[in-house]
Structure formats: structure tokens, C-alpha cells
Design a protein around this motif. Structure first.
Motif, PDB file in Angstrom:
ATOM      1  N   ASP A  87       4.150 109.207  32.055  1.00  0.00           N
ATOM      2  CA  ASP A  87       3.261 108.462  31.151  1.00  0.00           C
ATOM      3  C   ASP A  87       2.011 109.277  30.840  1.00  0.00           C
ATOM      4  O   ASP A  87       1.554 109.332  29.687  1.00  0.00           O
ATOM      5  CB  ASP A  87       2.858 107.132  31.781  1.00  0.00           C
ATOM      6  N   THR A 121      -0.165 114.369  25.332  1.00  0.00           N
ATOM      7  CA  THR A 121       0.437 114.923  24.122  1.00  0.00           C
ATOM      8  C   THR A 121       0.024 114.121  22.895  1.00  0.00           C
ATOM      9  O   THR A 121      -0.328 114.692  21.853  1.00  0.00           O
ATOM     10  CB  THR A 121       1.975 114.943  24.248  1.00  0.00           C
ATOM     11  N   VAL A 122       0.062 112.804  22.992  1.00  0.00           N
ATOM     12  CA  VAL A 122      -0.350 111.952  21.878  1.00  0.00           C
ATOM     13  C   VAL A 122      -1.797 112.247  21.488  1.00  0.00           C
ATOM     14  O   VAL A 122      -2.141 112.342  20.302  1.00  0.00           O
ATOM     15  CB  VAL A 122      -0.179 110.463  22.229  1.00  0.00           C
ATOM     16  N   LEU A 150       6.718 120.851  26.537  1.00  0.00           N
ATOM     17  CA  LEU A 150       6.797 119.812  27.561  1.00  0.00           C
ATOM     18  C   LEU A 150       7.879 120.118  28.595  1.00  0.00           C
ATOM     19  O   LEU A 150       7.779 119.696  29.753  1.00  0.00           O
ATOM     20  CB  LEU A 150       7.104 118.455  26.914  1.00  0.00           C
ATOM     21  N   GLN A 176       8.253 109.802  14.790  1.00  0.00           N
ATOM     22  CA  GLN A 176       7.487 110.903  15.357  1.00  0.00           C
ATOM     23  C   GLN A 176       6.290 111.305  14.500  1.00  0.00           C
ATOM     24  O   GLN A 176       5.344 111.934  15.001  1.00  0.00           O
ATOM     25  CB  GLN A 176       8.402 112.108  15.583  1.00  0.00           C
ATOM     26  N   TYR A 216      12.695 106.115  33.159  1.00  0.00           N
ATOM     27  CA  TYR A 216      12.492 107.555  32.994  1.00  0.00           C
ATOM     28  C   TYR A 216      13.541 108.356  33.774  1.00  0.00           C
ATOM     29  O   TYR A 216      14.107 109.325  33.267  1.00  0.00           O
ATOM     30  CB  TYR A 216      11.106 107.954  33.494  1.00  0.00           C
ATOM     31  N   PHE A 257      10.760 111.041  25.626  1.00  0.00           N
ATOM     32  CA  PHE A 257       9.685 110.821  24.648  1.00  0.00           C
ATOM     33  C   PHE A 257      10.247 110.843  23.227  1.00  0.00           C
ATOM     34  O   PHE A 257       9.925 111.732  22.436  1.00  0.00           O
ATOM     35  CB  PHE A 257       8.623 111.914  24.793  1.00  0.00           C
ATOM     36  N   TYR A 273       8.626 119.504  22.239  1.00  0.00           N
ATOM     37  CA  TYR A 273       9.471 119.471  23.433  1.00  0.00           C
ATOM     38  C   TYR A 273       9.522 120.797  24.190  1.00  0.00           C
ATOM     39  O   TYR A 273       9.518 120.798  25.431  1.00  0.00           O
ATOM     40  CB  TYR A 273      10.898 119.021  23.075  1.00  0.00           C
ATOM     41  N   ARG A 308       2.810 112.063  28.463  1.00  0.00           N
ATOM     42  CA  ARG A 308       2.949 111.540  27.106  1.00  0.00           C
ATOM     43  C   ARG A 308       1.579 111.257  26.484  1.00  0.00           C
ATOM     44  O   ARG A 308       1.326 111.607  25.325  1.00  0.00           O
ATOM     45  CB  ARG A 308       3.779 110.260  27.125  1.00  0.00           C
ATOM     46  N   GLU A 309       0.691 110.644  27.254  1.00  0.00           N
ATOM     47  CA  GLU A 309      -0.645 110.311  26.741  1.00  0.00           C
ATOM     48  C   GLU A 309      -1.422 111.565  26.360  1.00  0.00           C
ATOM     49  O   GLU A 309      -2.129 111.586  25.340  1.00  0.00           O
ATOM     50  CB  GLU A 309      -1.403 109.490  27.778  1.00  0.00           C
ATOM     51  N   GLU A 350      13.918 115.932  27.236  1.00  0.00           N
ATOM     52  CA  GLU A 350      12.577 115.573  26.775  1.00  0.00           C
ATOM     53  C   GLU A 350      12.647 114.558  25.635  1.00  0.00           C
ATOM     54  O   GLU A 350      11.786 113.662  25.530  1.00  0.00           O
ATOM     55  CB  GLU A 350      11.829 116.834  26.317  1.00  0.00           C
ATOM     56  N   LEU A 391       7.692 111.282  20.206  1.00  0.00           N
ATOM     57  CA  LEU A 391       6.781 112.418  20.113  1.00  0.00           C
ATOM     58  C   LEU A 391       7.401 113.474  19.208  1.00  0.00           C
ATOM     59  O   LEU A 391       8.622 113.674  19.223  1.00  0.00           O
ATOM     60  CB  LEU A 391       6.524 113.029  21.493  1.00  0.00           C
TER      61      LEU A 391
END
Length: 390
Positions: A39, A45-46, A332, A110, A289, A321, A329, A42-43, A317, A324
Motif C-alpha cells: 500500500d 507512486t501515485v 516497481l 491508469q 496482495y 497495481f 512497473y 502504491r501511495e 506488478e 497505476l
């Protein structure tokens, strides 16, 4: 899978076997920590999405459109074999980019953060026969929610193949290689029919009146695609109608074979695990996950290979996600792999020929009755279930 409140037995993945090496053992708390770490990834990256991501998708769209224009234009010189091959190559690459790096990824939402109509997941329509709204249901919802859950995820075998040991064998599956080859060649049509659930219609589990809206969507979308590729553009090329028609058919075939191969490499090579509905009941975020990681596989390759695969070469990935931007990817992946190493989870990756060879090996093996073949399965992952107070 992991959320059952039973104090007795741990979870063992569906492809685990007691006669193999000891499986990885994770506590409930460890699984939830995996969830928190993913999580957080992901946060971060966002929070970093911005101009670079916007410029990237603009470049891809510009390239795709340029390739399509070049391919269509070169068809007017299709009487020259080298030019015809160049035309088919350009058009094939255009269709692959439209299908994978643009269409698939845009319809996952995305690029919704850009608030641009042409890149909006609810409005985008791609250059293939499957209506976008039907694909969003069968893929975005059904597949990504129930990834590799037997009886729920219809991508396991696409309703026609035996691709997992847990699928009960019957004589029909002797044709497994033939059905797989047919699906590969006609993949866009197979994707179009996916939401129909044809096997349930045949068995009477789904009534025809329930699928009428699907048929209307097919008529509208597939009709336009057939008219465009197999009537309008060939006719516009005048005396080169036959070569243009052959070129368009070939470009669609190349796109179908490539897309099928990438998708199957990401979902069905040796080591990918499946799950039952009971095992996945009351699943937590962390457990979801872990299921995505155990039920996916990556393909190693060059940056161009990743772009042409829609970055679905990073299927692990993508399942973690899906909303995203896929071009993120590759950056990540090392962090996800490090997390797998930290907790002893498998990170299924390999070259294209290794993964596709593994997939076709399974297709042939699982065509035969279970007693005639011996398949190798991973040791699995054991996860402690949440315990309730006595």
C-alpha cells in the motif's frame, strides 16, 4: 484463501503438495505487513505521477498513430513484396500498441487522473472486435477481483481449456492443444465472446435473454471492425484490394498471436498457483496482495519488449497495481521482488521462451488423463489463518 477464522489448519495454496519440499510459512501478521508495505509503495507512486507520465502516454499514442498511417499508406505500394512486409509490420505494431500499451492500460483507469477524454477509461474504445464495456467487466472486474480463483476467474482456461490441474479432466480436453491454437489465432474474437460464458449457455445455466445485450454490442463493435479492415480499406486500395485485405488479415493475426502469448506467459507458466473460493473467503487486503503475487508471472526482456507487451511482461506488478501507469512497473519490480525475498515468497520470472514453453507444455500435459502424466507443482505457501478468541 487466508481470511477464514479457523484456529486449526493453516492455508496451503491449491498447487502445493505434501510430498514436495517444505513450503514457505507466513504468519497472519506478516501477511498484513506485506499489505501495508505494498500500500505504501502504491501511495508513493501515485504521489509522484505527473508530467513525465503524461508525456510518456502522449508519445506512445503519437507513435501508434504514426505507425497506423504509415502501414495504411504503404499498402498502396503493396505490389512490391518488401513494401508489403513493411506495411504489415507497421500496421501490426500499431495494433499491438493500441491493444496493449494504450487500450488495455487506459481502460484500467491508469490515466484517468489526467482528466482527458481521449484517455478516459469509461470512454476509450480500442481497435479490436470486443466492446470496451464488456471487456471492462470480464477483465477489470471478474479477472482482477477473483484472480486465479477456480470457478470465479473465467480467465483460467477461458471456458475452453484445461490449464490448471485442479480443473476436472474429461475427454473433451484431449483437444486442448487444438483449442489453444484456435484461441491464439482468433484471440480478439475469443476475448469478445468471453463475457458470454458460452459453456454456461450450452449447459442451460445462463439463458439467452440474459446475453442479448452482449450480442447487440458485438454487432455494433465487431461489425465496424470487420467493415473497416476487411471492406473499406481494401476497397480504397483499388486494384490492390487483395494484397491490402491480406495485409490487414495478417496484421490482426500477428496482434492476436502476440497478445495471447504475452497474456498466457503472465498467467499460466509452471509455478503459478490457483485457489478455491473457500480459501479466499473473508480475504484481507494483505491476503489479496499475496494471492496476486502467487497467481502471476513475469517475462524478462528489453525496454522495447516491455513496451510492446503493454508492460504486461510485469504481470505480477500489474495484478498488484492494475490502475497505476504500466510503464512504471519496471521501476516497481525490484521493490516487489525484494519484498518477496524478504518474506520467502516466490517471484516467478523468466525469459519469453522459457515461460511460453512452460505454458504450452502444460497445455499438452493437461490434455491427458491425470493418471498418464506427472506434473511438477510448487511447494506452495502456508499462511496462518486469523484466530478467533476461544
Amino acid at each position: 484463501m487466508f481470511g477464514l477464522s479457523l484456529p486449526t489448519l493453516p492455508f496451503i495454496g491449491n498447487n502445493a503438495r505434501a510430498d514436495q519440499s517444505a513450503p514457505t510459512v507466513l504468519t497472519y501478521e506478516q501477511v498484513e505487513e506485506i499489505g501495508r508495505e505494498l500500500d505504501a509503495l502504491r501511495e508513493r507512486t501515485v504521489a509522484s505521477l505527473g508530467a513525465d507520465d503524461r508525456d510518456y502516454i502522449y508519445r506512445v499514442v503519437k507513435t501508434q498513430r504514426g505507425l497506423e498511417v504509415a502501414g495504411r499508406a504503404l499498402m498502396y505500394l503493396g505490389f512490391l513484396p518488401p513494401v508489403w512486409l513493411a506495411a504489415v509490420g507497421a500496421l501490426s505494431m500499431s495494433k499491438i500498441l493500441d491493444n496493449m500499451e494504450i487500450g488495455h492500460n487506459v481502460m484500467h483507469g491508469q490515466y484517468d487522473w489526467m482528466r482527458e477524454a481521449g484517455l478516459n477509461s469509461e470512454e476509450f474504445e480500442w481497435d479490436t472486435v470486443c466492446p470496451a464495456d464488456q471487456w471492462r467487466h470480464s477483465h477489470n472486474y471478474m479477472h482482477h477481483t477473483y484472480t486465479n480463483i477456480l470457478g470465479k476467474d473465467r480467465d483460467i482456461g477461458y471456458g475452453i481449456l484445461r490449464i490448471d490441474e485442479a480443473q476436472k479432466w474429461n475427454p473433451y480436453y484431449l483437444g486442448n492443444p487444438v483449442w489453444a491454437l484456435t484461441l491464439m489465432i482468433l484471440f480478439e474474437w475469443g476475448v469478445m465472446m468471453h463475457d458470454l460464458e458460452i459453456e454456461n449457455v450450452i449447459q442451460g445455466k445462463r439463458k439467452w435473454h440474459e446475453v442479448k445485450p452482449l450480442l447487440k454490442g458485438w454487432w455494433n463493435k465487431a461489425g465496424k471492425q470487420v467493415l473497416k479492415d476487411y471492406v473499406v480499406f481494401p476497397v480504397l486500395s483499388g486494384p490492390l484490394l487483395a494484397t491490402t485485405l491480406a495485409g490487414n488479415v495478417t496484421a490482426n493475426l500477428v496482434r492476436n498471436v502476440w497478445t495471447y502469448s504475452i497474456i498466457f506467459c503472465g498467467h499460466f507458466p509452471t509455478g503459478v498457483q490457483s485457489f478455491t473460493e473457500d480459501e479466499t473467503a473473508e480475504e484481507t487486503r494483505g491476503q489479496w496482495y499475496v494471492r496476486q503475487m502467487l497467481g502471476s508471472a513475469n517475462i524478462e526482456g528489453s525496454p522495447l519488449f516491455h513496451v510492446m507487451s503493454g508492460n504486461l511482461s510485469h504481470q505480477i506488478e500489474h495484478h498488484l497495481f492494475p490502475d497505476l501507469p504500466a510503464h512504471r512497473y519496471p521501476e516497481l519490480a525490484p521493490q516487489v521482488q525484494a519484498l518477496c525475498v524478504k518474506y520467502g515468497l516466490p517471484y516467478n520470472t523468466g525469459g519469453f521462451f522459457k515461460q511460453i514453453g512452460s505454458v504450452w507444455g502444460k497445455i499438452f500435459k493437461l490434455a491427458l488423463p491425470p493418471g498418464l502424466v506427472r506434473t511438477q507443482t510448487p511447494p506452495g505457501v502456508v499462511i496462518e489463518r486469523r484466530r478467533t478468541a476461544a
